[in-house]
Design a protein around this motif. Sequence first.
Motif, mmCIF file in Angstrom:
data_model
loop_
_atom_site.group_PDB
_atom_site.id
_atom_site.type_symbol
_atom_site.label_atom_id
_atom_site.label_comp_id
_atom_site.label_asym_id
_atom_site.label_seq_id
_atom_site.Cartn_x
_atom_site.Cartn_y
_atom_site.Cartn_z
ATOM 1 N N GLU A 1 2.290 8.204 3.436
ATOM 2 C CA GLU A 1 0.968 9.164 4.423
ATOM 3 C C GLU A 1 2.363 9.387 5.976
ATOM 4 O O GLU A 1 2.589 9.845 6.401
ATOM 5 N N ARG B 1 4.113 0.886 9.939
ATOM 6 C CA ARG B 1 4.674 1.889 8.806
ATOM 7 C C ARG B 1 6.254 2.116 10.364
ATOM 8 O O ARG B 1 7.486 2.924 9.688
ATOM 9 N N ASP C 1 0.560 -0.887 0.013
ATOM 10 C CA ASP C 1 -0.073 0.306 -0.232
ATOM 11 C C ASP C 1 1.161 1.515 -0.029
ATOM 12 O O ASP C 1 1.043 2.008 0.901
ATOM 13 N N ALA D 1 -0.725 4.332 1.844
ATOM 14 C CA ALA D 1 -0.110 4.496 3.362
ATOM 15 C C ALA D 1 1.289 4.918 3.741
ATOM 16 O O ALA D 1 1.673 5.230 4.219
ATOM 17 N N GLN E 1 -2.091 14.931 -1.138
ATOM 18 C CA GLN E 1 -2.499 13.226 -0.926
ATOM 19 C C GLN E 1 -2.220 11.936 -1.844
ATOM 20 O O GLN E 1 -2.567 12.743 -2.777
#
Length: 385
Positions: free
Chosen positions: A75, A301, A69, A72, A101
Amino acid sequence: MAPRLSARRPLLAAVLLTLALAGCATPRPGPSPAGPRPSPVRPLPTPAPTPPPERLERFEDLPGWASDDHAAAFEAFRATCGIARDPALGEVCRRARALPQLTALAARAFFEDSFRPELVAGEGVLTAYFSPVYEARDRRDAEFSAPLRPKPADLVTSGPGAKDAMKRGADGRLAPYPDRAAIEGQADGPVLAWMRPEEKFFLQIQGSGVLTYPDGRRLKAVFAATNGLPFAGIANPMRDRGLLEANNTAGDAIRVWLASHRGREAAEVMALNPRYVFFTLAPDDGRQPAGAAGVPLPPGRAIAVDVTRNSLGELFFIDGVAPTLSGAFPSYRRTVMALDVGGAIKGQVRADLYLGQGQDAGVEAGRVRHTLRMHRLVPKVGPGR
């Protein structure tokens, strides 16, 4: 590794040319029979190729890269990259924070344009951790019998997280700080809260968490100090003693056993880990806990690393496969940021993956023990990067 054929061709041509010229040259008279014999002519050794400093790769070679992803990951990177001390990584961070974004496709393009992957040599171990939410009490009772203690006044260290914790005696002399069993045997001293013994043990392993009280209060238990002794896992000793099955040494199985044997038996097992963690309490702001890098940890993450081998702020793509514990996910393949440290995290190819807060994260984290390969994502900066 043998030199590539293309690297050999100039040398091979030069050798053939030398032999050809030697065959056409006029022979020179040799030395007299009484004179010394000539030294035999030895060919010059072929120089060994210089190995590259790192093992370079392509993103398409990374197992699981295409299915990650990336939105994700972008971010999480953008939220935490400000802690980077590497100027090149700082430049990439500024570019990321100037963007809106991104979609998954655009985020993947950003990573591939801004970084190059390099395989870290060797294999290691991937584990995981979480931020627990446990019940607590202001007063001791039969169930909530374990004191959560603040940093003692007699504990002396050379700085935050120092490994040389010492105990200052009444005469001012310093001595190694006591181990877990000795500290637990102390009946006096200040207490922040009362917890179930096995849950306090796991809170100390995780290093932080949230305490909930019957009146609705929620307080963060924040790491304050340790007694300076190394962490020792209890899963293998419990397996070796027949307390747990060989394929069921996950954290949840350990917690269940400790709870069902609360008292002397559980205390003896927990004492196998001599490391003891002290805490402070703070209002719960609802945010994820901050790691050693000083920023909230993005669940899934963030990893804890050995900072003697890797740097906080670095990006990695991890490839964790072949789980050894029952019920585990088969693989963990994703982009992560090095944002934390851990007492048991030693070695260059070693990572502890932060999975979030609460019971579900705890169950998952307790099942993670995978074979790990790490790919460092190195920033590309400058024109034509």
